[in-house]
Design an enzyme around this catalytic site. Structure first.
Site, PDB file in Angstrom:
ATOM      1  N   CYS A  16       7.686   1.749  -5.185  1.00  0.00           N
ATOM      2  CA  CYS A  16       8.226   0.772  -6.112  1.00  0.00           C
ATOM      3  C   CYS A  16       7.436   0.660  -7.397  1.00  0.00           C
ATOM      4  CB  CYS A  16       8.201  -0.624  -5.490  1.00  0.00           C
ATOM      5  SG  CYS A  16       9.080  -0.740  -3.967  1.00  0.00           S
ATOM      6  N   GLY A  42       9.944   5.072  -8.333  1.00  0.00           N
ATOM      7  CA  GLY A  42      11.084   4.815  -7.461  1.00  0.00           C
ATOM      8  C   GLY A  42      12.373   5.150  -8.182  1.00  0.00           C
ATOM      9  N   ASN A 121       5.836  -4.695  -4.790  1.00  0.00           N
ATOM     10  CA  ASN A 121       5.412  -3.299  -4.628  1.00  0.00           C
ATOM     11  C   ASN A 121       4.342  -3.275  -3.541  1.00  0.00           C
ATOM     12  OD1 ASN A 121       3.298  -1.067  -6.589  1.00  0.00           O
ATOM     13  ND2 ASN A 121       4.664  -0.579  -4.926  1.00  0.00           N
ATOM     14  N   GLY A 122       4.566  -2.477  -2.521  1.00  0.00           N
ATOM     15  CA  GLY A 122       3.594  -2.398  -1.432  1.00  0.00           C
ATOM     16  C   GLY A 122       4.321  -2.414  -0.107  1.00  0.00           C
ATOM     17  N   TYR A 262      -2.221  11.036  -7.887  1.00  0.00           N
ATOM     18  CA  TYR A 262      -0.843  11.509  -7.954  1.00  0.00           C
ATOM     19  C   TYR A 262       0.192  10.497  -8.449  1.00  0.00           C
ATOM     20  CZ  TYR A 262       3.653  13.315  -6.300  1.00  0.00           C
ATOM     21  OH  TYR A 262       4.943  13.717  -6.224  1.00  0.00           O
TER      22      TYR A 262
END
Ligand code: SF4
Length: 484
Positions: A16, A42, A121-122, A262
């Site tokens: 996300c 995302g 997010n998570g 990344y």
């Protein structure tokens, strides 16, 4: 829905990106731009919620890319106001691979003191247990997402206002969370006590912005102010600016080291460090640790590029674009037939034969997950006449992530099931080496490497040492690494 990338299943995927703005006219347009800059986090779906004093809360949730949905004037006119938040999603928790629109965030809840929307997010590692408890106590869930637990926990809180209810709710939640939320007048940002996932604060004119990454502040012309600190909650209004609150017991931070390797965009800044520069430094460390005689250093595009530049610089071996990426591979060629899909990597990447022929080639990539792509790339390089192929990898992914990143089960991770030598044989290359964990830590600025007693980052997908016990997964049978 956007097409599957031909080697999507051989890369880890961030779940996300979140973004919010307060105090600017047509806030939803800024949020759409911010989400567009966060699209790499995302691609499955996105949503925006806005608030206007005369029109109340409005929302739009769509499958697909931000640019294909939130550029429509007609749609954006339905999202008026000077306060808005948004979310882009790649599903893992919730209905993986079969996302329903009800799983697309931001989620919205109506409370006695007014409405609130949240974007997360998570990953909540005790979401199953919380959901069971909440359902038993009468909550009616609308989605299959772990993030919806936060709304229901807020609904059960007895606190007088929404930020306090959110504090209450998040104290019950375990795992990784960066949250952007909004009430009728307030923009709220929170990071979990370990600060696993990123969240930054920006200033735009008289207004403020919250974003997963700084690259999304750049796109709207906002100035980067600072990171939201691990365990910090900020409550922001256009009139009174930023109020900082500390709802959680202080803990040593454990930011996700993979954001450096990344996930984050190379033009983002994390902890005052350029992501690009960190990745270049990973290549430098790789070259120091894993030198081999060769004629050419090539990146696996695009994510391996900065590390390959660093490797070439440190080793003195010439750098070259031995693999060329087709930038224009669109959905047209991907969807129609299985036959075309099976062409896989060749659709996306092609070898620069004139450069490769007769050379001993070092290929630098950011990660190896299942190894399927690495094998195909090796075949392409050998077909083009390379004399030798040496793989150098910027991260040894051997354990699944339970903090908001999509990873295959441990049995499917190449580095979990084979030694380096077995992997070399499996991939059919002349040599294969990973950066060491200490080398990775040095590349992110920890001169003495990893502190084994108290690691400075979350590195669980490399080390198997999880900073927060993934309770739901352990209950489902996941075997944690035995303590040493
Ligand atoms: S397990 Fe890996 S990908 Fe997940 S948060 Fe930790 S370092 Fe990041």
């Amino acid at each position: 829905m956007p097409p599957a990338h031909p080697f999507d299943d051989d890369k880890l995927k961030e779940e996300c990106g979140i973004f919010g703005v307060v105090g600017v006219t047509d806030a939803a347009n800024f949020v759409a731009l911010g989400l567009h800059a966060l699209q790499h986090r995302g691609q499955e779906a996105g949503g925006i919620v806005s608030h206007h004093p005369d029109h109340g809360f409005n929302s739009a949730r769509r499958f697909g890319y931000v640019r294909d949905n939130f550029t429509s004037q007609k749609l954006m006119e339905t999202l008026p106001g000077e306060l808005a938040i948004g979310h882009v999603r790649y599903s893992t928790a919730g209905s993986k691979g079969q996302t329903q629109i009800r799983d697309v965030q931001p989620f919205f809840g109506e409370f006695s003191m007014g409405g609130a929307a949240i974007a997360h997010n998570g990953n909540i590692t005790n979401a199953d247990a919380l959901r069971r408890e909440l359902i038993e106590r009468g909550s009616i869930f609308q989605s299959s997402s772990d993030s919806e637990c936060i709304i229901h926990l807020m609904a059960r809180s007895l606190q007088r206002n929404i930020p306090e209810r959110m504090e209450d709710a998040l104290r019950r939640v375990e795992g990784a969370f960066s949250v952007v939320a909004m009430t009728r007048t307030k923009l709220i940002g929170v990071r979990d006590p370990l600060g696993v996932r990123p969240l930054v604060l920006g200033k735009i004119g008289d207004g403020w912005a919250l974003s997963s990454e700084t690259c999304a502040l750049d796109i709207i012309g906002a100035d980067y102010v600072r990171e939201i600190e691990p365990g910090e909650m900020v409550v922001i209004t256009a009139e009174h600016g930023v109020e900082s609150i500390r709802p959680f017991r202080p803990q040593k931070s454990r930011f996700c080291i993979f954001e450096h390797v990344y996930f984050s965009r190379p033009d983002s800044i994390i902890g005052d460090r350029s992501v690009y520069e960190t990745r270049r430094q990973i290549g430098v460390e790789l070259a120091r640790e894993t030198s081999v005689e060769a004629d050419l250093v090539c990146p696996v595009p695009d994510s391996g590029t900065p590390a390959a530049i660093g490797y070439a610089h440190e080793s003195g071996i010439p750098y070259g674009m031995g693999i060329i990426r087709n930038q224009y591979m669109g959905r047209t060629f991907i969807e129609p037939t299985e036959q075309i899909r099976n062409m896989g990597v060749r659709l996306k990447l092609n070898v620069n034969r004139a450069l490769i022929k007769g050379k001993r080639v070092i290929l630098v990539d950011d990660s190896v997950v299942r190894g399927t792509t690495s094998r195909k790339i090796k075949e392409m390089i050998l077909d083009a006449g390379a004399a030798e192929v040496h793989f150098r990898i910027a991260s040894p992914t051997a354990w699944p992530c339970f903090y908001g990143v999509d990873t295959p089960q441990r049995e499917k991770l190449l580095a979990a099931t084979m030694s380096e030598d077995e992997m070399r044989e499996h991939l059919g290359v002349d040599s294969l080496k990973f950066i060491s964990l200490d080398g990775l830590y040095r590349a992110v600025g920890e001169a003495s490497g990893r502190d084994p007693k108290s690691p400075q980052y979350c590195d669980a997908c490399f080390s198997g040492e999880y900073p927060v016990k993934p309770s739901d997964m352990v209950e489902k049978g996941f075997q944690m690494k035995a303590a040493e």
